[in-house]
Structure formats: structure tokens, C-alpha cells
Write a protein that holds these residues in place. Structure first.
Motif, mmCIF file in Angstrom:
data_model
loop_
_atom_site.group_PDB
_atom_site.id
_atom_site.type_symbol
_atom_site.label_atom_id
_atom_site.label_comp_id
_atom_site.label_asym_id
_atom_site.label_seq_id
_atom_site.Cartn_x
_atom_site.Cartn_y
_atom_site.Cartn_z
ATOM 1 N N ARG A 154 2.384 4.910 -0.357
ATOM 2 C CA ARG A 154 1.861 6.250 -0.099
ATOM 3 C C ARG A 154 1.613 6.982 -1.411
ATOM 4 O O ARG A 154 2.470 6.997 -2.283
ATOM 5 N N TYR B 25 4.903 -1.455 3.835
ATOM 6 C CA TYR B 25 3.442 -1.333 3.783
ATOM 7 C C TYR B 25 2.771 -2.569 3.160
ATOM 8 O O TYR B 25 1.739 -2.466 2.496
ATOM 9 N N MET C 151 0.841 -1.190 0.000
ATOM 10 C CA MET C 151 0.000 0.000 0.000
ATOM 11 C C MET C 151 0.885 1.252 0.000
ATOM 12 O O MET C 151 1.107 1.889 1.029
ATOM 13 N N ALA D 56 -8.233 1.575 0.768
ATOM 14 C CA ALA D 56 -7.934 0.398 1.587
ATOM 15 C C ALA D 56 -9.140 -0.085 2.378
ATOM 16 O O ALA D 56 -9.396 -1.287 2.470
ATOM 17 N N ARG E 281 -4.253 2.643 -1.905
ATOM 18 C CA ARG E 281 -4.092 2.940 -0.477
ATOM 19 C C ARG E 281 -5.256 3.797 0.011
ATOM 20 O O ARG E 281 -5.774 3.596 1.122
#
Length: 637
Positions: A362, A383, A360, A370, A367
Motif C-alpha cells: 500500500r 499482497y 503490492m 498494477a 501498486r
């Protein structure tokens, strides 16, 4: 003002293009700029000590998911021992949420977002002169207790950026490390799990400038150049011109590209098939998933039929190694559908299949979504997901076990013949082999301990025996072949008991010395005596026709029916203890000496001592040419 541009690479062999781009852009005005590359394995205090002794006024760090956590720890220590030094961060890991990083680590003074060259240079000017940081578009900074993010800077015109590839300090190590190179920035696609989708459009460097830089690197000893372009073949004419240039000028250098296979034009495929020198090009192809619903949800346009056609066409040429990527954990992909994805892709038997797990990142669209798919994921980089609406953690860890065995037994190329036989003739599917073996591996706790090369063979053998796998004599024979081929020099030890008695070994050796032309012309030319040949040869008897078995796993299609040769093994009539070398016979029997590395088969009269029935004498020679690859030959007994 002394400026250090630093980064923590994943490995020593890697190099940072980013810090070289920054230095190239600013060094005309700021003469005292040093590059400092470390690795994430280096002790932090060693890095701190090295940077401290360089006495910097400014340190800029290039940040990615693989180094951000170590970089943040490093900054905390640096600010304690050098509180006056200004710390600037840039790179994809900090560009999309600069405030998060500045709040998390108070030692971060500035963050450069997006293209860094112009922004970083302007920031250095303000640090030197008037400190008017609000004018520096593309930067985030501290003003007392306040954190400020300036508006973004327009994208750079790539052709205004000076080359980062001409630093004299890089020349001594060009042949020892990977050179990263870009001919473009941006990506035409919008996959929601990828950072490249954030920038719309593709910008190119002038192709003549690119050629000039590449030729400079090649002529100065570069051995591996990895192109960072997200889709190297998106512009057909540009790609074709580059391919032709590299074919004409490679001088043994290897080039790795990331391509989109389902848009590769037939004329490009034909050109590469006919003209690409073997081993010079490597293609990385992101498949990720063959589930149409999944691809639609992540805005990934992909025609798997066309992709497969491209991969198989390239594979058929035999000139280009292909690295295919999968991502486990994408939306609407559960364990069962991922099994299908894996098998769909593995049917093409790529040279390397990378199984990754969704991260995920940034700034990515996925993301932001999610919660929609019930994702749980690691709070800190990288992540990686822990679960989703379709894939619980229990399935994630099962796939981790599969990934571990996939790396050891397929991507490592230590057991190519054995793995291909098991996948085609023993297990229901490739996925089932790697998963079942991965589960067995963990049940025995092998993931907690290291392994030597021979352990890979003995552990596979234990797994296959314990599950009652048929035709183990064939599988074991292929494992012996793979073990021999995994060495540059004659191995000092083996993991099985020799089939050949010492007297038979000596007899075969004498016959080969007497008739080396039956093995190869090179061996005949070498005119080795027994003592010399003993140092570079391995012999073993296999209780089956090796050529028949190899034929059954040749070609490019997986999942064929079991070959006819297995019927001859029932009843044990070809057990190894029944093999005899008919020493003393005066009969002359015709036999085939076949070198498997593409050398044509030779037919000759066999010396009587290496004549038998139904078995194969495996002959492996080492250190025969500059490639230092083991070469093997077979004689039917």
C-alpha cells in the motif's frame, strides 16, 4: 491513564523498535506506559487475556504486512471485551491508507501516519485533556460517523528524539533477541515497489549519540544488532566512521547492514577487506533483477557490473557474509529472464540468496500501476502477486518450488560441498538444479510432510539417482562429509551403510590413538585413549581423492569445466568395496594430513595400517574447541 504499546512480532527473537521509540518519547509526561510484545503465532485469546488483565485505557499497535491481519482480528475481539479502550494504529502498513483500515475495522479509533513519536504524544495529550483531535497533525480519527484525516506533520528532527535503547526491562533479554537499530531514516532511491521510496531524502542521528547507544547495548550483552537503515553506506564518511567504531568495540556482537553494493567506494572495500573481523559484519544487498528494462520501469538505478565487483571483493576477503535478495514478478520479467537474473546473481555464490515474490505494498507507485502490467495479487497482506502480463500463475508456482529447495539446500548450509559440486559440475546452471529438484520434490508430495535432517540427504540422493546423474560415488562422498559437518556432536545415526568394516574401523582408531600428531597438534595434546576418542570421532572411506574434489569446487567462480579427477572414476576401479586397509605391512609411506579449516598441511610417516592407494580416509572430530564446529581431516589410502 494506562497506555500499552503492543505489537505482534514475526518471531519471539525479534523486537520492536517502534514501540520503544514511542515509549521513550512520551514516558516523561505519561508515566504509566507498558510495552507488550507478542508473536503472530500466539493464540489470539491468550493475547486478549493478557491485555485485558493489564487494564489499559489506550492500546497502540505497531502494524506491518506480517502482522496486520492478526492485529485486525485481535482488535475486533478486544473491542467486544473492552469497548471503552481506545485503539490507536501506526506503522507502515496503515500510514498510507488510514481510511481503508478504519472502514474495515470499526474498533480502530485512531491511525497515526508517518513518524509516530510526536503525533502519538500529541494524541495522548488530547485523549487526556480536551479531545481536540483536529489539532493532531499526522492523525486520522472518528468524529461520530465521519472519518477525518488531518494534514501530515513535518518530519521529526531525529536528534530531538530520546533514545529507545536504555530501558532496564530489556537488559535481561539483550543477548537472546535481535536488537533493531537505526542511524538514519529515509532512502535516496525511488524504487517504485518499495515503501522507502515514498520519503524523499535521508535524515541522520548524531553519530556520537549513535556510538553511545551502541556501546551501551554491546556492553550489556547484545549479540545481534540489525541496522534498519535502507542504505547504510549512502554517506561514505558516516559509514566509514561507524565501521571503524564497531570494529574497535564489537566484543563479539554481530552487526547486519543493508547496503547498496554498486555505490561502494574502492577505499571502503579495501578497508573492510583488511580490517573487518571475520563473522562480525553481515551485508544484505538488494539486487532484485539484472534485467535493465525491468530496473528502468521500476525506477531502480543499478550497475550490476559494479555490484558484482563489490560482492566478489567482499567474498574474497572471507570476512563478511552476504545475503543477496531477488524479486520475482517485476515488470517485463518473465520466467526466462528471471532464470537469467537468478543465474547472474548465483554465479557469485552468496552465503544466502533470498528469492522473494513481488508484493503490492500500500502506498507504492507500482501498486498504483498494477492495471498497467495486468497484475493480480492477494487482496490482503502480504499482497503477493499471483500473475502479471509476463508471468502467469503457473510460472509463479514453479518458482515457489525452486524457492523451497533453495532454502533447504543452499541457504541452510546443510549441504554446502554437495550443492556447490552439483551446481558447478552436474547441472547446466544453478537455476536448473534448484528448479528440477523442486519439481521432483513436489511430484513426490514431500511438500506436504515434514522432514528430518537425514531426509534432506536421502531425498537428494533419490532425485540424483532417478535422473541418472553420473559420478554418484563422488556426490555421495560429499554428502557424507556434509552430513558429518552438520552436527555439533558425533551423530548417533547415519543414512547410509558404512563402508568400513568393524575390524577396519578399530584398526584405524588404534593407529590414530598411537599417532595423534599426524592428525593435529590439539589431538596429540589431548592424549585421548581409544574409549575417549571413540566418543568424538567418525571415520569413513571415500573411493576418490577428496582433496582433489574439494579443489575443483574451491574459489569463487561458478561454471568451470568438469575437473580431471572424474576420468579416474570410469570403469569402477575405485568402487568402495575395493578399498582395503593394508594392515600388517611394515612399510613406511609418506602421507598428507590436511585439516580443511585453514590449518596448514602436515607431512609425516604414516602407520602401515592406514596406507592404501587411490582412496581417502575421512576423519571427523567433534567438540575439539570452543566453536563446537566439527573439524575434518583427510588421509590418502
Amino acid at each position: 491513564m494506562r497506555i500499552i504499546l503492543a505489537t505482534l512480532n514475526a518471531k519471539y527473537i525479534h523486537t520492536s523498535l517502534a514501540i520503544r521509540l514511542l515509549k521513550a518519547y512520551s514516558e516523561h509526561e505519561f508515566k504509566d506506559i507498558l510495552l507488550a510484545e507478542y508473536t503472530i503465532k500466539d493464540p489470539l485469546m491468550n493475547i486478549v487475556s493478557d491485555l485485558f488483565q493489564k487494564r489499559p485505557d489506550v492500546i497502540g499497535f505497531s502494524c506491518y504486512i506480517w502482522n496486520i491481519e492478526e492485529t485486525v482480528k485481535l482488535i475486533g475481539i478486544l473491542k467486544q471485551v473492552m469497548p471503552e479502550v481506545k485503539i490507536i494504529l501506526g506503522g507502515p502498513e496503515v500510514s498510507y491508507e488510514p481510511l481503508y483500515w478504519m472502514k474495515r475495522e470499526s474498533g480502530i479509533d485512531f491511525v497515526v501516519n508517518g513518524d509516530g513519536e510526536e503525533t502519538f504524544h500529541h494524541l495522548l495529550q488530547e485523549l487526556r485533556d480536551d479531545h481536540k483531535f483536529h489539532f493532531v497533525f499526522g492523525a486520522a480519527y472518528r468524529q461520530g460517523e465521519e472519518l477525518i484525516v488531518n494534514p501530515p506533520r513535518p518530519k521529526s528532527d531525529l536528534n530531538t528524539l530520546p533514545t529507545p535503547h536504555r530501558f532496564a526491562d530489556d537488559l535481561p533479554d539483550l543477548g537472546k533477541r535481535i536488537v533493531y537499530f537505526e542511524t538514519s531514516r529515509g532512502c535516496p532511491f525511488s524504487c517504485s515497489f518499495c515503501l522507502s521510496s515514498i520519503e524523499v531524502g535521508v535524515r541522520y542521528y548524531d553519530i556520537e549519540r549513535v556510538k553511545s547507544d551502541l556501546l551501551y547495548l554491546i556492553e550489556n550483552g547484545a549479540k545481534i544488532i540489525k541496522f534498519l537503515d535502507r542504505t547504510f553506506n549512502i554517506n561514505r564518511s558516516y559509514a566509514m566512521e561507524m565501521f571503524q567504531f564497531l570494529i574497535d568495540n564489537h566484543q563479539g556482537c554481530v552487526f547486519q547492514f543493508e547496503i547498496t553494493a554498486d555505490i561502494m567506494r574502492p577505499e571502503v572495500l579495501d578497508f573492510l577487506s583488511n580490517n573487518a573481523p571475520p563473522g562480525v559484519f553481515r551485508f544484505e544487498i538488494g539486487v532484485q533483477s539484472t534485467n535493465d528494462e525491468t530496473n528502468e520501469l521500476v525506477k531502480r538505478r543499478q550497475n550490476f557490473t559494479k555490484l558484482s565487483r563489490t560482492v566478489m571483493k567482499i567474498k574474497e576477503s572471507g570476512n563478511i557474509d552476504q545475503h543477496l535478495d531477488l524479486i520475482a514478478g517485476l515488470p517485463m520479467e518473465d520466467y526466462s529472464t528471471f532464470r537469467k537474473t537468478f543465474n547472474d546473481v548465483f554465479a557469485m555464490e552468496p552465503e544466502e540468496l533470498q528469492l522473494g515474490f513481488l508484493k503490492m505494498l500500500r502506498g507504492t507507485g507500482l501498486r498504483a500501476q498494477a492495471a498497467k502490467y495486468d497484475y493480480t495479487y492477494m487482496e490482503h497482506a502480504p499482497y503477493e502477486i499471483l500473475s502479471s502480463h509476463m508471468m502467469p500463475f503457473s510460472d509463479i508456482i514453479r518458482l515457489k518450488r525452486l524457492e523451497d529447495v533453495l532454502e533447504k539446500y543452499w541457504n541452510s548450509h546443510r549441504l554446502d560441498h554437495t550443492a556447490k559440486y552439483l551446481i558447478r559440475h552436474v547441472f547446466e546452471s544453478p537455476f536448473d538444479f534448484f528448479q528440477e529438484f523442486g519439481d521432483y520434490w513436489e511430484e513426490r508430495g514431500w511438500q506436504k510432510i515434514g522432514h528430518q535432517l537425514e531426509d534432506l540427504f536421502t531425498r537428494l540422493q533419490s532425485f540424483l539417482i532417478d535422473r541418472g546423474t553420473p559420478y554418484m560415488e563422488v556426490i555421495t562422498g560429499l554428502m557424507k562429509l556434509d552430513y558429518f559437518l552438520g552436527h555439533k556432536y558425533k551423530p548417533r545415526k547415519i543414512w547410509w551403510d558404512y563402508t568400513l568394516e568393524k575390524a577396519d574401523w578399530s584398526l584405524h582408531l588404534r593407529e590414530i590413538v598411537s599417532h595423534p600428531e599426524l592428525i593435529s597438534a590439539k589431538l596429540a595434546e589431548a592424549k585421548l585413549n581409544e574409549r575417549e576418542l571413540q566418543k568424538v570421532i567418525m571415520l569413513e572411506v571415500l573411493p576418490f581423492s577428496l582433496e582433489t574434489v574439494l579443489e575443483s569446487i574451491s574459489g569463487m567462480r561458478a561454471g568451470a569445466e568438469a575437473p580431471a579427477f572424474v576420468d579416474t572414476l570410469s570403469g569402477g576401479e575405485l568402487e568402495s568395496d575395493n578399498v582395503t586397509a593394508l594392515a600388517g605391512s611394515e612399510a613406511n609411506i609418506t602421507f598428507a594430513a590436511a585439516m580443511v579449516d585453514g590449518v596448514s598441511t602436515a607431512v609425516a610417516e604414516a602407520p602401515s595400517s592406514i596406507v592404501g592407494t587411490g582412496n581417502t580416509l575421512l576423519i571427523v572430530l567433534y567438540q575439539q574447541d570452543e566453536s563446537q564446529r566439527a573439524q575434518y581431516y583427510t588421509l590418502p589410502l
